[in-house]
Design a protein around this motif. Structure first.
Motif, short mmCIF file in Angstrom:
data_model
loop_
_atom_site.label_atom_id
_atom_site.label_comp_id
_atom_site.label_asym_id
_atom_site.label_seq_id
_atom_site.Cartn_x
_atom_site.Cartn_y
_atom_site.Cartn_z
N LEU A 1 -7.32 1.30 2.17
CA LEU A 1 -7.69 2.05 0.97
C LEU A 1 -6.94 3.39 0.85
O LEU A 1 -7.10 4.10 -0.14
CB LEU A 1 -9.20 2.32 0.95
CG LEU A 1 -10.07 1.13 0.52
CD1 LEU A 1 -11.52 1.39 0.83
CD2 LEU A 1 -9.89 0.84 -0.97
N LYS A 2 -6.11 3.72 1.85
CA LYS A 2 -5.34 4.97 1.79
C LYS A 2 -4.13 4.77 0.89
O LYS A 2 -2.98 4.81 1.31
CB LYS A 2 -4.90 5.38 3.20
CG LYS A 2 -6.07 5.75 4.11
CD LYS A 2 -5.59 6.09 5.51
CE LYS A 2 -6.76 6.46 6.42
NZ LYS A 2 -6.32 6.73 7.81
N ILE B 1 -8.18 -2.19 -4.45
CA ILE B 1 -6.79 -2.16 -4.00
C ILE B 1 -5.89 -2.89 -5.00
O ILE B 1 -4.82 -2.41 -5.38
CB ILE B 1 -6.68 -2.79 -2.59
CG1 ILE B 1 -7.31 -1.87 -1.55
CG2 ILE B 1 -5.22 -3.07 -2.23
CD1 ILE B 1 -7.50 -2.51 -0.19
N ILE B 2 -6.32 -4.06 -5.45
CA ILE B 2 -5.53 -4.86 -6.39
C ILE B 2 -5.41 -4.16 -7.75
O ILE B 2 -4.32 -4.08 -8.34
CB ILE B 2 -6.15 -6.26 -6.55
CG1 ILE B 2 -5.91 -7.08 -5.28
CG2 ILE B 2 -5.60 -6.99 -7.78
CD1 ILE B 2 -6.69 -8.37 -5.20
N ARG C 1 1.52 0.36 -8.87
CA ARG C 1 2.55 -0.35 -8.09
C ARG C 1 2.83 0.38 -6.78
O ARG C 1 3.98 0.67 -6.42
CB ARG C 1 3.85 -0.46 -8.90
CG ARG C 1 3.70 -1.11 -10.26
CD ARG C 1 3.40 -2.58 -10.16
NE ARG C 1 4.59 -3.33 -9.78
CZ ARG C 1 4.60 -4.63 -9.56
NH1 ARG C 1 3.48 -5.32 -9.60
NH2 ARG C 1 5.71 -5.25 -9.25
N ASN C 2 1.78 0.65 -6.04
CA ASN C 2 1.90 1.44 -4.81
C ASN C 2 2.09 0.59 -3.55
O ASN C 2 2.48 1.11 -2.51
CB ASN C 2 0.64 2.30 -4.62
CG ASN C 2 -0.61 1.44 -4.45
OD1 ASN C 2 -0.92 0.62 -5.32
ND2 ASN C 2 -1.34 1.63 -3.36
N LEU C 3 1.84 -0.71 -3.64
CA LEU C 3 1.92 -1.57 -2.46
C LEU C 3 3.31 -2.21 -2.33
O LEU C 3 3.99 -2.46 -3.33
CB LEU C 3 0.88 -2.69 -2.53
CG LEU C 3 -0.60 -2.29 -2.56
CD1 LEU C 3 -1.47 -3.52 -2.76
CD2 LEU C 3 -1.00 -1.56 -1.29
N THR C 4 3.71 -2.50 -1.09
CA THR C 4 4.91 -3.30 -0.88
C THR C 4 4.61 -4.74 -1.27
O THR C 4 3.46 -5.14 -1.42
CB THR C 4 5.33 -3.27 0.61
OG1 THR C 4 4.30 -3.91 1.39
CG2 THR C 4 5.53 -1.85 1.10
#
Length: 356
Positions: free
Chosen positions: A178-179, A216-217, A224-227
């Protein structure tokens, strides 16, 4: 000889010294040009300061990244697990540094889809599990970073979990995932989500994870923060829950729109891979390797989805179209991906016939 005869990581007091002395010889015997460098660095760890150990572990991580399946499985053996445990006991390797190495091993092991059970029954594995419980019981004094790394190692190297350990690790890694606001935490979030995706089909109450996974999703959808790997791992964790709770299908499809998301991710990944690059262009092809592995993980997740939730709607049709384009792009030089696409076509055809 004893090291080769042991197959279940179960050693008695008389065995241990014999195995320890035979370990270096065993590793050297298995060495190739790639693994030899890893084994040499492992031996050097015993004679280093804390900072020197971290530097050498970074070098070892780079070697691990370049290993093929055969090299990987030859190095990460029961004997290696025993050696690392022995080095920790003799205070030749700090537990924090050991976890750094093991975490990266587990990361590569999971990403590359290599099934390795060399740590499952080892003393090192039991040590990690005991540390998780002890650290969690400290409450206010808990070292959260240490607990996260312990939990990641535990999940990366095990297939089955006690209710207590699973509860602790799930809570710890969901919190770490969640960070999302901090860009410098992107790699840590990726590792935490990859570990969660490894939990498999263990039954988990959705109250323990669903709201957080949705957050998170949905945050990623906006920012668009996730790889690519972190995003895929979030979905893999959710889709795996369908085996125990089919009611999640409505949330996954109608609220989170899994089909639409999967199409977008596959289309983006397809556009970012040089499909004309041949196998002999190894150095250049290595740049595409992680994307290739993420695509394979998406295809594996789609297979789980098709098995669990047979909703034949527009999003399903879009998925078939995306897989068709991926098959055409990959069939000349990326055989593993094209074969997986073909297997999925057959799977969906069989399911359609059963539905009819």
């Amino acid at each position: 000889m004893l090291a080769q005869e042991k197959t279940k990581c179960e050693f008695n007091a008389n065995d241990e010294n014999m195995l320890y002395f035979g370990c270096n010889a065993f590793l050297k015997k298995q060495a190739t040009s790639v693994t030899k460098g890893f084994n040499e660095l492992l031996h050097e760890l015993e004679h280093c300061t804390d900072s020197e150990q971290k530097q050498k572990i970074e070098e070892m991580d780079e070697i691990i990244d370049g290993m093929n399946k055969e090299e990987f499985t030859s190095v990460f053996s029961e004997e290696l697990s025993f050696k690392i445990d022995k080095m920790i006991d003799e205070k030749k390797l700090l537990i924090e540094n050991a976890l750094l190495l093991l975490k990266h091993v587990g990361y590569c092991n999971t990403l590359k889809g290599i099934s390795s059970g060399c740590f499952n029954h080892s003393k090192l594995n039991k040590k990690v599990q005991k540390m998780i419980i002890d650290e969690n019981e400290k409450k206010e004094e808990t070292d959260e970073n240490l607990l996260v790394e312990l939990c990641e190692c535990n999940i990366f190297f095990n297939h089955y979990f006690s209710t207590e350990l699973l509860s602790i690790c799930l809570h710890c890694l969901v919190k770490a995932a969640l960070k999302k606001e901090k860009k410098e935490k992107q790699k840590e979030v990726e590792i935490a989500l990859l570990a969660l995706s490894k939990i498999g089909y263990n039954k988990i109450d959705k109250e323990l994870y669903l709201n957080e996974m949705k957050e998170i999703i949905q945050y990623h959808r906006e920012h668009r923060n996730l790889t690519y790997l972190a995003h895929q791992s979030t979905w893999r964790f959710l889709i795996s829950r369908l085996f125990q709770d089919r009611s999640l299908g409505q949330v996954i499809m109608n609220e989170l729109h899994f089909g639409r998301v999967a199409v977008r991710e596959l289309e983006e990944l397809r556009g970012n891979v040089d499909w004309k690059r041949k196998e002999e262009e190894k150095e250049e092809r290595r740049k595409d390797k992680k994307k290739e592995l993420v695509i394979l993980r998406w295809l594996g997740t789609l297979e789980e989805y098709f098995l669990c939730f047979k909703l034949w709607n527009a999003e399903f049709v879009w998925l078939i179209g995306s897989m068709t384009r991926l098959f055409r792009a990959s069939r000349d030089n990326y055989g593993e991906i094209s074969e997986q696409c073909f297997a999925l076509f057959k799977r969906t055809t069989d399911l359609k016939q059963l539905k009819s």
